[in-house]
Design a protein around this motif. Structure first.
Motif, PDB file in Angstrom:
ATOM      1  N   ALA A  32       0.907  -1.297  -0.098  1.00 46.39           N
ATOM      2  CA  ALA A  32      -0.189  -0.128   0.028  1.00 46.39           C
ATOM      3  C   ALA A  32       0.762   1.076   0.161  1.00 46.39           C
ATOM      4  O   ALA A  32       0.642   2.075  -0.752  1.00 46.39           O
ATOM      5  CB  ALA A  32      -1.004  -0.031   1.300  1.00 46.39           C
ATOM      6  N   ARG A  33       1.942   1.246   0.797  1.00 43.97           N
ATOM      7  CA  ARG A  33       2.935   2.398   0.755  1.00 43.97           C
ATOM      8  C   ARG A  33       3.408   2.567  -0.626  1.00 43.97           C
ATOM      9  O   ARG A  33       3.730   3.695  -1.027  1.00 43.97           O
ATOM     10  CB  ARG A  33       4.194   2.231   1.803  1.00 43.97           C
ATOM     11  CG  ARG A  33       3.453   2.318   3.291  1.00 43.97           C
ATOM     12  CD  ARG A  33       4.668   2.271   4.259  1.00 43.97           C
ATOM     13  NE  ARG A  33       4.085   2.599   5.728  1.00 43.97           N
ATOM     14  CZ  ARG A  33       4.457   2.082   6.776  1.00 43.97           C
ATOM     15  NH1 ARG A  33       5.546   1.120   6.629  1.00 43.97           N
ATOM     16  NH2 ARG A  33       4.028   2.471   7.934  1.00 43.97           N
ATOM     17  N   ALA A  34       3.863   1.622  -1.245  1.00 40.33           N
ATOM     18  CA  ALA A  34       4.483   1.502  -2.747  1.00 40.33           C
ATOM     19  C   ALA A  34       3.450   2.139  -3.587  1.00 40.33           C
ATOM     20  O   ALA A  34       3.780   2.927  -4.404  1.00 40.33           O
ATOM     21  CB  ALA A  34       4.973   0.249  -2.869  1.00 40.33           C
ATOM     22  N   ASP A  35       2.114   1.747  -3.447  1.00 37.79           N
ATOM     23  CA  ASP A  35       1.034   2.119  -4.289  1.00 37.79           C
ATOM     24  C   ASP A  35       0.793   3.543  -4.206  1.00 37.79           C
ATOM     25  O   ASP A  35       0.702   4.152  -5.161  1.00 37.79           O
ATOM     26  CB  ASP A  35      -0.159   1.410  -4.089  1.00 37.79           C
ATOM     27  CG  ASP A  35      -0.046  -0.235  -4.741  1.00 37.79           C
ATOM     28  OD1 ASP A  35       0.959  -0.471  -5.359  1.00 37.79           O
ATOM     29  OD2 ASP A  35      -1.093  -0.803  -4.175  1.00 37.79           O
ATOM     30  N   LEU A  36       0.929   3.910  -2.942  1.00 40.60           N
ATOM     31  CA  LEU A  36       0.813   5.440  -2.884  1.00 40.60           C
ATOM     32  C   LEU A  36       1.861   6.301  -3.145  1.00 40.60           C
ATOM     33  O   LEU A  36       1.631   7.462  -3.908  1.00 40.60           O
ATOM     34  CB  LEU A  36       0.646   5.746  -1.121  1.00 40.60           C
ATOM     35  CG  LEU A  36       0.538   7.244  -0.522  1.00 40.60           C
ATOM     36  CD1 LEU A  36      -0.815   7.702  -1.264  1.00 40.60           C
ATOM     37  CD2 LEU A  36       0.328   7.191   0.840  1.00 40.60           C
ATOM     38  N   ALA A  37       3.097   5.708  -3.045  1.00 39.83           N
ATOM     39  CA  ALA A  37       4.130   6.761  -3.467  1.00 39.83           C
ATOM     40  C   ALA A  37       4.122   6.460  -5.244  1.00 39.83           C
ATOM     41  O   ALA A  37       4.383   7.685  -5.727  1.00 39.83           O
ATOM     42  CB  ALA A  37       5.528   5.974  -3.248  1.00 39.83           C
ATOM     43  N   ALA A  38       3.813   5.656  -5.778  1.00 40.77           N
ATOM     44  CA  ALA A  38       3.699   5.680  -7.239  1.00 40.77           C
ATOM     45  C   ALA A  38       2.594   6.439  -7.799  1.00 40.77           C
ATOM     46  O   ALA A  38       2.971   7.276  -8.665  1.00 40.77           O
ATOM     47  CB  ALA A  38       3.320   4.153  -7.679  1.00 40.77           C
ATOM     48  N   ALA A  39       1.731   6.700  -6.970  1.00 37.86           N
ATOM     49  CA  ALA A  39       0.396   7.562  -7.383  1.00 37.86           C
ATOM     50  C   ALA A  39       0.573   8.798  -7.164  1.00 37.86           C
ATOM     51  O   ALA A  39       0.413   9.799  -8.217  1.00 37.86           O
ATOM     52  CB  ALA A  39      -0.957   7.002  -6.657  1.00 37.86           C
TER      53      ALA A  39
END
Length: 57
Positions: free
Chosen positions: A15-22
């Motif tokens: 979820a942290r990686a997804d947030l950073a990518a977004a």
């Protein structure tokens, strides 16, 4: 650490990686969805006494 805790920590990292990518992509909607997912999984982990900060290593 049990399988449940490991799975939750993996979900936190994802979820942290997804947030950073977004955020990097400038996708406000995807960032909002990712933040909501992160909030949910962090809440669940903390409810079960799992230290999500330890999962950042």
């Amino acid at each position: 650490m049990g399988e449940f805790a490991e799975a939750l920590l993996a979900r936190v990292r994802e979820a942290r990686a997804d947030l950073a990518a977004a955020v990097e992509a400038g996708d406000v909607y995807a960032a909002s969805v990712a933040q909501s997912d992160l909030d949910d999984v962090v809440w669940l982990a903390r409810r079960h006494g799992i230290d999500v900060e330890a999962g950042e290593e």
